[in-house]
Design a protein around this motif. Structure first.
Motif, PDB file in Angstrom:
ATOM      1  N   CYS A  36     -25.294  69.813 -64.493  1.00 39.16           N
ATOM      2  CA  CYS A  36     -24.612  69.045 -65.524  1.00 39.16           C
ATOM      3  C   CYS A  36     -23.626  68.085 -64.861  1.00 39.16           C
ATOM      4  N   ARG A  37     -23.166  67.168 -65.658  1.00 37.26           N
ATOM      5  CA  ARG A  37     -22.262  66.125 -65.171  1.00 37.26           C
ATOM      6  C   ARG A  37     -21.029  66.720 -64.492  1.00 37.26           C
ATOM      7  N   ALA A  38     -20.444  67.760 -65.100  1.00 41.19           N
ATOM      8  CA  ALA A  38     -19.234  68.363 -64.539  1.00 41.19           C
ATOM      9  C   ALA A  38     -19.476  68.902 -63.140  1.00 41.19           C
ATOM     10  N   GLN A  39     -20.655  69.474 -62.899  1.00 41.19           N
ATOM     11  CA  GLN A  39     -20.961  70.000 -61.565  1.00 41.19           C
ATOM     12  C   GLN A  39     -21.009  68.875 -60.540  1.00 41.19           C
ATOM     13  N   PHE A  40     -21.599  67.745 -60.902  1.00 39.05           N
ATOM     14  CA  PHE A  40     -21.626  66.613 -59.974  1.00 39.05           C
ATOM     15  C   PHE A  40     -20.223  66.080 -59.738  1.00 39.05           C
TER      16      PHE A  40
ATOM     17  N   GLY B 176     -23.170  69.414 -53.614  1.00 36.88           N
ATOM     18  CA  GLY B 176     -23.317  69.064 -52.209  1.00 36.88           C
ATOM     19  C   GLY B 176     -23.657  67.596 -52.021  1.00 36.88           C
ATOM     20  N   ASN B 177     -24.556  67.332 -51.111  1.00 37.50           N
ATOM     21  CA  ASN B 177     -24.950  65.960 -50.782  1.00 37.50           C
ATOM     22  C   ASN B 177     -26.145  65.551 -51.648  1.00 37.50           C
TER      23      ASN B 177
ATOM     24  N   TYR C 205     -20.268  57.744 -58.532  1.00 35.70           N
ATOM     25  CA  TYR C 205     -20.492  57.921 -57.091  1.00 35.70           C
ATOM     26  C   TYR C 205     -21.697  58.799 -56.801  1.00 35.70           C
ATOM     27  N   TYR C 206     -22.131  59.604 -57.759  1.00 37.47           N
ATOM     28  CA  TYR C 206     -23.289  60.475 -57.570  1.00 37.47           C
ATOM     29  C   TYR C 206     -24.555  59.934 -58.244  1.00 37.47           C
ATOM     30  N   MET C 207     -24.453  58.774 -58.899  1.00 33.32           N
ATOM     31  CA  MET C 207     -25.573  58.202 -59.640  1.00 33.32           C
ATOM     32  C   MET C 207     -26.033  56.908 -58.971  1.00 33.32           C
TER      33      MET C 207
END
Length: 83
Positions: free
Chosen positions: A2-6, A12-13, A26-28
């Motif tokens: 889920c979004r919160a985990q990212f 992680g990476n 930053y993760y998308m």
């Protein structure tokens, strides 16, 4: 995931691959609006190619498992048996 985990860095990476409608995070990884440099053009080509593979895979899954596309149409008491 889920979004919160990212956003909490629990993945992680890892990155998500999104389309132009996704917000920039930053993760998308999203496509560029107007790639100009050679690096931007290579990124865009790789992004499009990767998304095409993923979209085709979703199509295969939806044909193989129609419940993904149309939803499960059984009574609640038989749904668990079906799954």
């Amino acid at each position: 995931m889920c979004r919160a985990q990212f956003e909490n860095g629990e993945c992680g990476n890892s990155f998500l691959l999104g389309d132009g409608g996704c917000p920039c995070r930053y993760y998308m990884m999203t496509p560029l609006l107007r790639p100009v440099t050679e690096v931007e053009k290579r990124y865009q080509k790789a992004h499009i190619g990767t998304r095409n593979v993923v979209e085709r895979l979703f199509g295969v899954w939806k044909r193989r498992f129609p419940v993904i596309a149309v939803g499960i149409r059984t009574q609640l008491n038989t749904t668990m048996t079906t799954i």
